[in-house]
Motif scaffolding. Sequence first.
Motif, PDB file in Angstrom:
ATOM      1  N   TYR A 161       6.477   5.210   1.092  1.00 44.26           N
ATOM      2  CA  TYR A 161       5.775   5.011  -0.189  1.00 44.26           C
ATOM      3  C   TYR A 161       4.498   4.217   0.064  1.00 44.26           C
ATOM      4  O   TYR A 161       4.322   3.570   1.097  1.00 44.26           O
ATOM      5  N   ILE A 162       3.592   4.315  -0.906  1.00 44.43           N
ATOM      6  CA  ILE A 162       2.301   3.610  -0.849  1.00 44.43           C
ATOM      7  C   ILE A 162       2.410   2.402  -1.764  1.00 44.43           C
ATOM      8  O   ILE A 162       2.770   2.542  -2.936  1.00 44.43           O
ATOM      9  N   GLU A 163       2.097   1.238  -1.246  1.00 38.66           N
ATOM     10  CA  GLU A 163       2.181   0.022  -2.049  1.00 38.66           C
ATOM     11  C   GLU A 163       0.791  -0.606  -2.170  1.00 38.66           C
ATOM     12  O   GLU A 163       0.109  -0.821  -1.158  1.00 38.66           O
ATOM     13  N   VAL A 187      -4.811  -2.688  -8.693  1.00 39.09           N
ATOM     14  CA  VAL A 187      -5.195  -1.403  -8.105  1.00 39.09           C
ATOM     15  C   VAL A 187      -4.268  -0.305  -8.599  1.00 39.09           C
ATOM     16  O   VAL A 187      -4.688   0.827  -8.862  1.00 39.09           O
ATOM     17  N   GLY A 188      -3.002  -0.647  -8.756  1.00 44.42           N
ATOM     18  CA  GLY A 188      -2.045   0.332  -9.250  1.00 44.42           C
ATOM     19  C   GLY A 188      -2.385   0.802 -10.655  1.00 44.42           C
ATOM     20  O   GLY A 188      -2.254   1.997 -10.969  1.00 44.42           O
ATOM     21  N   CYS A 246      -9.115  -0.441  -1.507  1.00 52.18           N
ATOM     22  CA  CYS A 246      -8.108  -1.524  -1.441  1.00 52.18           C
ATOM     23  C   CYS A 246      -7.696  -1.719   0.012  1.00 52.18           C
ATOM     24  O   CYS A 246      -6.932  -0.920   0.573  1.00 52.18           O
ATOM     25  N   ARG A 247      -8.217  -2.791   0.592  1.00 56.94           N
ATOM     26  CA  ARG A 247      -7.913  -3.027   2.004  1.00 56.94           C
ATOM     27  C   ARG A 247      -6.468  -3.471   2.236  1.00 56.94           C
ATOM     28  O   ARG A 247      -5.962  -3.444   3.353  1.00 56.94           O
ATOM     29  N   LEU A 263      -3.377   8.012   7.838  1.00 55.34           N
ATOM     30  CA  LEU A 263      -3.356   8.281   6.396  1.00 55.34           C
ATOM     31  C   LEU A 263      -3.502   6.986   5.605  1.00 55.34           C
ATOM     32  O   LEU A 263      -4.211   6.932   4.590  1.00 55.34           O
ATOM     33  N   GLN A 264      -2.827   5.932   6.075  1.00 53.11           N
ATOM     34  CA  GLN A 264      -2.943   4.631   5.402  1.00 53.11           C
ATOM     35  C   GLN A 264      -4.389   4.144   5.417  1.00 53.11           C
ATOM     36  O   GLN A 264      -4.916   3.656   4.396  1.00 53.11           O
TER      37      GLN A 264
END
Length: 918
Positions: free
Chosen positions: A515-517, A522-523, A501-502, A491-492
């Motif tokens: 959580y996704i950081e 990008v955020g 966003c690598r 999923l990552q």
Amino acid sequence: MSRPALRSIPLDQHAKGADAVSAKEPLALAGATPMMAQYIEIKAANPDCLLFYRMGDFFELFFEDAEIASRALGIVLTKRGKHGGNEIPMCGVPVERADDYLSRLIALGHRVAVCQQVEDPAEAKKRGPKSVVRREVQRLVTPGTITEDRLLDPARANLLLAVGRRKISEQAQAYGLAAIDISTGRFSLSEVADGELAAAIARHEPREIVLSEAIFSDPALARLWRDTAAAVVPLAQAELEPASAERRIREQFGVATLDGFGAFSRAEIAAAGAALLYIERTQIGARVPLSAPTREASGATLSIDAATRANLELTRTLSGERKGSLLDTIDRTVSAGGARLLAEHLAGPLTNLETISQRQAAVAYLADEAALRRALRDALAGAPDLARALSRTGLGRAGPRDLAALRDGLDAAARIADRLASLQGAPRALSVIGERLAGIDTELVAELAAALADDLPLNRRDGGFVRAGYRSDIDESRELGRDSRKVIAALQARYAEESGCRTLRIKHNNMLGFYIEVPQAVGEACLKGLMRDFVHRQTMIDAMRFTSFELGELESKISGASDRVLAMEGQVFEALAALVMAQATVIADVAEALAALDVAASHADLAVELDWARPRLDEGVAFAIEGGRHPVVEAALRRSGDPFIANDCDLSGKESGRIRLVTGPNMGGKSTFLRQNALIVVLAQMGAFVPARSAHLGLVDRLFSRVGAADDLARGHSTFMVEMVETAAILNQATRRSLVVLDEIGRGTATFDGLSIAWACLEHLHESNGCRSLFATHFHELTALSQRLSRLDNATLRVTEHRGDVVFLHEVVPGVAERSYGLQVARLAGLPKGVVARAGAILKGLEASERDRPTRRKIDDLPLFASLADAPPPEAAQAIVVDDAIGALVDELDPDAMTPREALDALYRLKRERARKA
């Protein structure tokens, strides 16, 4: 070390430790936040402890506790909110490192109440947004009730000692002692007379002492409690009723009567009840697995008072270190249990000839069987600390590594049992050890081996300790968790590709879960629609955190699988612990047997390596040592490559022992000679071999040693006062079977005072005590006593001079020292040359003056040699008429020009003249 006075603690509170928190007015609840109100309430119930208050991953301390802990631990003191208009001091320690900080606080004498969260925060929120998670004090950590390995010295027992008392007569009382080590389950009882209490406490060397307020407040014992290094905890008398004491013992062991344990005195029962009460309070109701109480018979061990223990440096040097002590020198044990038992044997040498002989026989057998000894020691070295692992299991504080320790220890014991069973002609002591080890349940060992993984976590809550294949349902849940983590990784990778966003990462913490950081830029794009299924969770300084519906579902699966695995592993742990505790009595017996075997093998290894001999013991008053050596000094010399000069010592007598008066120069070796003979007695009666070619000893009931000088300014005692107090105890307590070692009695005061005291002490030892004695002195006048005291011999340390320097030969030979060689020693010590030269000139003058005087008077003319009978009262003396002859002698005297010796000689002349005229 002096200790502050402690107050009595009611039943609903907890006792106060040595340097615990000072009592202050309770904090007010008015105006406190819900969390702080909870803290204040818990602190009020534990006013004499530092309160470790669990908040997430930290134990926090507030108010005065925080100030004390920050100073003691060297950690930062911060502030958190206000209470009563003042800022609240706060400091904290991480939960993962709490044991390290606890050990430092306990070492400083503090007591700590450990308050844990006992409710899930989610449950607390259900009661309302301001509800506080429930917390409870789950235990009190005190010096005498520690069980954690990281807080304990593996080679030292951690004793809690309780003291009870009973009245024997109007003048006499007896004291009961209950010694409990909850880290191993050891429980012993004994009773001692008034005068033996201090020596008994010194032998046990407890970390903490519990007693009634009445005993603590007894003026006759005030100095004992003040001077002890242990924390002293007085309890209210109302808690210690005799009936409740007996009931606590019955409840602890689940029996209807104590008759099955033997006959205990009222004082012993009172002490046992006090100890069990204190353990119950500190462990907050947890049942401590204790062995059945054993009773030590009165006089079963060699009585050694605290001063003698310190002088001989049995377990600690005078500076308080283990290194350099007798225990450090003789300890060749390879297991923690063996090291503790060795220290116990050294602290309490036996007086039972049969038991000593059995111990010696085991040592002799193992000394002769080198291959067997090596094999046993190798097996013992692989045996973990069974006793302490068992105790933690019984208390519910064990971890997976404790179960592994029990597995490995029992496995090693089974292999040792097989080896001992094959022996032919083994002594009784080894046969008994083999029989005790034979009771191991091999099925329990097999079950533990099958259930426990190879790589184990410290805590059971960490999971992963059940071996793969032990339970299929645990294996399935683990596999699900591993597969889910692979899905997380996939999923990552997909999110990173979709967002471009690598550096996108899926992470986890206890607050947010998964959580996704992503970076800040990008955020911001994600918030504007770059990733429409992302839900914003948190903004950081240089990053932003999101979640998604898909990630939430995956987290639920992983979390559920992990929780299921932990729950199932917890069930396995409880089942294994129950199997262990079902055989707790057998395991405890195995642990004791392994320790006894380790001690015997240690003595044997020492004897073979250092050429020590088996002493011959009997019930008489023999004391014949050939080629005796000081074990500690010899070990130090061996490290530097120097030899130790062995010496003989014979104090044997028929009805009473002999006295050896030792003279010789400073640094000649008198103190070493005195101490080595005392240490040989200790080693012999603990069942070990001794550093000598041969030794024949009559059992010693009391050992006294007064060697060296020290003051006690805290008690207002000068060096000489300490010397006299210790000497008084010796002369008042020594019996015909005792050994007394005295060094330089009387040197701390004026010459004639000191000589008189030393003289009288020698007479008393000879006429009244009748004990075997070694008496070193610089008062050469005392050597003349050998003409009058039939059991007194003179000995001296040989010296020679070479080119003006003194050479100490360290050989003890019959005779009298001619000189003390004080100037030579002063020069060796580095005194300025001018001082040494001046002292030499003064000495020559004094010696010349002595030679010019009349021949020294015979001993019969000296008034110092008087009978032990009291002198007649002054009114009984006859009146003597002073005639002109005496007046003429007085007229010839010039007091201003006389030396003290000349004045004394003049007094003797007057006394003889008066007696002649009478």
